[in-house]
Design an enzyme around this catalytic site. Structure first.
Site, PDB file in Angstrom:
ATOM      1  N   LYS A 113       0.832  -1.218   0.000  1.00 19.20           N
ATOM      2  CA  LYS A 113       0.000   0.000   0.000  1.00 19.20           C
ATOM      3  C   LYS A 113       0.859   1.257   0.000  1.00 19.20           C
ATOM      4  O   LYS A 113       0.546   2.240  -0.652  1.00 19.20           O
ATOM      5  CB  LYS A 113      -0.842   0.050   1.281  1.00 19.20           C
ATOM      6  N   PRO A 163     -10.867 -13.795  -3.161  1.00 18.62           N
ATOM      7  CA  PRO A 163     -10.563 -13.011  -1.949  1.00 18.62           C
ATOM      8  C   PRO A 163     -10.758 -11.506  -2.168  1.00 18.62           C
ATOM      9  O   PRO A 163     -11.228 -10.805  -1.270  1.00 18.62           O
ATOM     10  CB  PRO A 163      -9.086 -13.331  -1.679  1.00 18.62           C
ATOM     11  N   GLN A 179     -12.903 -10.131  -4.314  1.00 19.61           N
ATOM     12  CA  GLN A 179     -14.361  -9.889  -4.335  1.00 19.61           C
ATOM     13  C   GLN A 179     -14.895  -9.763  -2.910  1.00 19.61           C
ATOM     14  O   GLN A 179     -15.698  -8.881  -2.599  1.00 19.61           O
ATOM     15  CB  GLN A 179     -15.089 -11.045  -5.018  1.00 19.61           C
ATOM     16  N   GLY A 209      21.237   2.003  16.919  1.00 16.22           N
ATOM     17  CA  GLY A 209      20.689   0.970  17.783  1.00 16.22           C
ATOM     18  C   GLY A 209      20.621   1.449  19.218  1.00 16.22           C
ATOM     19  O   GLY A 209      21.068   2.551  19.545  1.00 16.22           O
ATOM     20  N   CYS A 248      25.147   6.941  14.028  1.00 17.37           N
ATOM     21  CA  CYS A 248      24.639   7.170  15.378  1.00 17.37           C
ATOM     22  C   CYS A 248      25.340   6.257  16.391  1.00 17.37           C
ATOM     23  O   CYS A 248      26.480   6.518  16.758  1.00 17.37           O
ATOM     24  CB  CYS A 248      23.121   7.032  15.398  1.00 17.37           C
ATOM     25  N   GLY A 307      26.688   3.622  15.773  1.00 14.34           N
ATOM     26  CA  GLY A 307      27.888   3.215  15.045  1.00 14.34           C
ATOM     27  C   GLY A 307      29.015   4.230  15.164  1.00 14.34           C
ATOM     28  O   GLY A 307      30.196   3.886  15.041  1.00 14.34           O
ATOM     29  N   GLN A 364      29.182   6.363  18.004  1.00 14.63           N
ATOM     30  CA  GLN A 364      29.539   6.316  19.426  1.00 14.63           C
ATOM     31  C   GLN A 364      30.466   5.128  19.708  1.00 14.63           C
ATOM     32  O   GLN A 364      31.471   5.257  20.417  1.00 14.63           O
ATOM     33  CB  GLN A 364      28.270   6.210  20.281  1.00 14.63           C
ATOM     34  N   ARG A 385      19.971   9.855  22.684  1.00 17.38           N
ATOM     35  CA  ARG A 385      19.967  10.414  24.034  1.00 17.38           C
ATOM     36  C   ARG A 385      21.390  10.625  24.543  1.00 17.38           C
ATOM     37  O   ARG A 385      21.622  11.366  25.467  1.00 17.38           O
ATOM     38  CB  ARG A 385      19.313   9.424  25.015  1.00 17.38           C
ATOM     39  N   HIS A 414      21.582  10.723  11.608  1.00 11.55           N
ATOM     40  CA  HIS A 414      21.222   9.629  10.697  1.00 11.55           C
ATOM     41  C   HIS A 414      21.171  10.151   9.258  1.00 11.55           C
ATOM     42  O   HIS A 414      20.106  10.578   8.792  1.00 11.55           O
ATOM     43  CB  HIS A 414      19.852   9.049  11.082  1.00 11.55           C
ATOM     44  N   GLU A 464      21.074   8.630   6.579  1.00  7.42           N
ATOM     45  CA  GLU A 464      20.203   7.819   5.709  1.00  7.42           C
ATOM     46  C   GLU A 464      18.794   8.409   5.581  1.00  7.42           C
ATOM     47  O   GLU A 464      18.095   8.145   4.613  1.00  7.42           O
ATOM     48  CB  GLU A 464      20.137   6.364   6.210  1.00  7.42           C
TER      49      GLU A 464
HETATM   50  N1  GLN Z   1      21.557   4.456  21.750  1.00  9.60           N
HETATM   51  C1  GLN Z   1      22.263   5.607  21.293  1.00  9.60           C
HETATM   52  C2  GLN Z   1      21.718   6.893  21.890  1.00  9.60           C
HETATM   53  O1  GLN Z   1      20.623   6.917  22.370  1.00  9.60           O
HETATM   54  C3  GLN Z   1      22.264   5.683  19.785  1.00  9.60           C
HETATM   55  C4  GLN Z   1      20.936   5.949  19.195  1.00  9.60           C
HETATM   56  C5  GLN Z   1      20.842   5.592  17.744  1.00  9.60           C
HETATM   57  O2  GLN Z   1      21.676   4.878  17.198  1.00  9.60           O
HETATM   58  N2  GLN Z   1      19.802   6.056  17.087  1.00  9.60           N
HETATM   59  O3  GLN Z   1      22.387   7.894  21.872  1.00  9.60           O
END
Ligand code: GLN
Length: 552
Positions: free
Chosen positions: A21, A194, A196, A366, A393, A395, A397, A477, A524, A526
């Site tokens: 969609k 399906p 219909q 992450g 991000c 990655g 840190q 954060r 980010h 991306e």
């Molecule tokens: N966990 C990390 C932070 O909160 C990185 C966040 C992220 O990769 N979006 O700063």
């Protein structure tokens, strides 16, 4: 008269979810935009979360952050990529948001003593939001995707709002049903039943579809179009084939070939302003799908691999698309391999050594502890073996933590996200975040959305962007602890991008003399990569990966 009215196209799903969609909505948006009409796209998510920020990406897919900082569904990313422009808060709504505003108003006595009910109050709040989005964007046509499938309890109220809108504006509202036509292996024949049944379900809401987008393995044939037309009370030429395709970017090209855009303008009583020109889009779509182009292999080392309901790649959707756009620009085809960082942890040095075989390594964003040591192993390997590395991000840190541990010798270096008691909190929670965490205020409280950064002269970042001031989207954060910046820089890592006041480190990189491409961003990138304007950092990362491949 009716011609001057705003036009609304609702996109609804029949039969089952996951048949595209979002791609249909994006494609209709692109085509009408190409026809000279200002368009806005709206995503409606029927769940009660107020935004998508509190959901796990393995269950719900990527959280896409708008320029404003609103945390939304990954479909919003596709919308922005297809339209080639930023979308606004108004273009996204969840049941949570809708109910929250109604309840807030009720608490403020704004309903003047009335009993507040789903009909009319909640329904009218939905309509108010749809109209506000059109007004905010100054668009002529709104394409609105209602999440879920016809027959769900959750989205019924949104379909009811769509029905009422047509009552008010009979000439200006269209309903598009994206349906699925299965070809069961045992029969070897495409079945329309399906679909219909789904149309009949939709009819029971008082809504008759104007178009059916027939998703199937092979294109639907004339005989079955006729059958659907008769049984579903439809115009045959409003049943549009949408067979499986290798890349979602081909969808608008196929719809254009079938003249879906002309038929829609016709149905909306809108004159054709200009012929749609998809030349640049076509070139890009062919380039991204060109598997015969020279290949580059990219390893994405992440942890969101224990998939729930969603396909694995959804968790990192924008990263994958950003790679594709830059690869296409460089005339290459990127082969992406998922490397589970938890397996690197378990398998140690031997498992990590497989990374030698890739032309480039990415550690994406992450949260939390799991798989972290595996990611740090991968980053160390990329640094020592001079494999192009791009950290997004988390990655970034972790790239700084790895550097502090193994180059500065601060073996306990860590982020306080994982180890509060670490002697070297190289990455620490941002000052303004401490209170949110203490108060358990998690929803929508991270450092979110666009912030500016200044780039230092003579760095990789500055060379890639070719400018001094950039704006990128954030979602974090934690930050590089300012107390460690001097020490880290004196050991050779450069913070090439900082916030205007110089306090927040936005980009870290190694000089080109030390490493071909080792760079991480606190933001980010991306999220702002677009098909026709790939992101410069992804492009430079891939350029370095291509060079590595050539030298091998
Ligand atoms: N966990 C990390 C932070 O909160 C990185 C966040 C992220 O990769 N979006 O700063």
């Amino acid at each position: 008269m009716a011609k001057e009215e705003h036009k609304y196209i609702f996109v609804l799903g029949g039969v089952m979810s996951g048949v595209g969609k979002g791609v249909v909505t994006s494609s209709i948006g692109l085509l009408l935009q190409q026809k000279g009409y200002p368009v806005n796209l709206v995503k409606i998510d029927p769940y009660l979360n107020v935004d998508a920020g509190t959901m796990n990406p393995t269950e719900h897919g990527e959280v896409f952050v708008l320029r404003s900082g609103l945390e939304t569904d990954q479909d919003m990313g596709n919308y922005e990529r297809f339209l080639g422009r930023d979308l606004a808060n108004e273009d996204y709504m969840t049941s949570g948001m809708v109910y929250q505003s109604v309840i807030t108003r009720e608490r403020a006595l704004e309903y003047g003593g009335k009993c507040v009910e789903t009909i009319p109050h909640v329904r009218d709040e939905i309509l108010r939001r749809i109209e506000a989005a059109a007004a905010y964007n100054g668009s002529r046509v709104s394409v609105i995707e209602i999440g879920g499938t016809i027959g769900d309890f959750q989205n019924a109220l949104f379909i009811e709002a769509a029905r009422v809108l047509k009552m008010k504006h009979p000439e200006d509202v269209l309903y598009v049903m994206v349906s699925y036509l299965p070809t069961p292996g045992t029969l070897g024949e495409m079945k329309t039943k399906p679909t219909q049944t789904a149309v009949r379900d939709l009819n029971s809401y008082g809504v008759q579809p104007d178009f059916i987008i027939a998703r199937s393995k092979e294109p639907i044939d004339e005989k079955r179009k006729e059958k659907l037309a008769i049984w579903c009370n439809m115009r045959k030429d409003h049943i549009i084939a949408a067979p499986d395709i290798s890349s979602i970017y081909e969808a608008p090209l196929n719809f254009e070939k079938d003249k879906l855009d002309d038929a829609m303008l016709d149905a909306l009583h809108l004159p054709e302003k200009k012929k749609a020109s998809l030349t640049a889009w076509r070139k890009f779509a062919f380039a991204t799908a060109n598997v015969k182009a020279p290949k580059i292999s990219i390893a994405i080392v992440g942890k969101y691999f224990d998939t729930g309901d969603f396909v694995l790649s959804d968790a990192y959707l924008s990263v994958i698309e950003a790679i594709k756009f830059s690869a296409a620009k460089l005339g290459h085809f990127a082969q992406i391999t998922w490397v589970n960082s938890k397996n690197l942890e378990k398998g140690g040095a031997k498992a990590t050594a497989i990374l030698e075989g890739y032309d480039g390594i990415i550690v994406p964003g992450g949260f939390g502890e799991s798989g972290i040591e595996g990611k740090i192993q991968a980053i160390r390997f990329a640094r020592e073996k001079k494999i192009p590395y791009f950290g997004l991000c988390y990655g970034m840190q972790l790239m700084v933590i790895e550097y502090a541990r193994h180059v500065l010798g601060l073996s306990d270096a860590n982020t306080t996200e994982i180890k509060k008691s670490t002697t070297h909190p190289v990455v620490d929670v941002m000052l303004e975040q401490k209170k949110h965490l203490a108060d358990n205020k998690y929803g929508g409280t991270m450092r979110l959305g666009v912030y500016p950064a200044y780039l230092k002269k003579g760095t990789l970042a500055r060379a890639a962007y070719k400018k001094e001031l950039i704006e990128e989207r954030h979602r974090h954060r934690y930050e590089i602890n300012p107390a460690y910046v001097k020490q880290i820089e004196s050991a050779g890592l450069i913070f090439s991008g900082t916030s205007p006041d110089g306090v927040l480190m936005e980009i870290a990189e190694l000089p080109r003399t030390t490493h071909p491409f080792m760079l991480g961003t606190q933001f980010h990138p991306e999220l702002q990569a677009r098909p026709l304007t790939p992101h410069p950092l992804f492009t430079e990362f891939l350029r370095a990966a291509i060079l590595r491949k050539k030298r091998k």
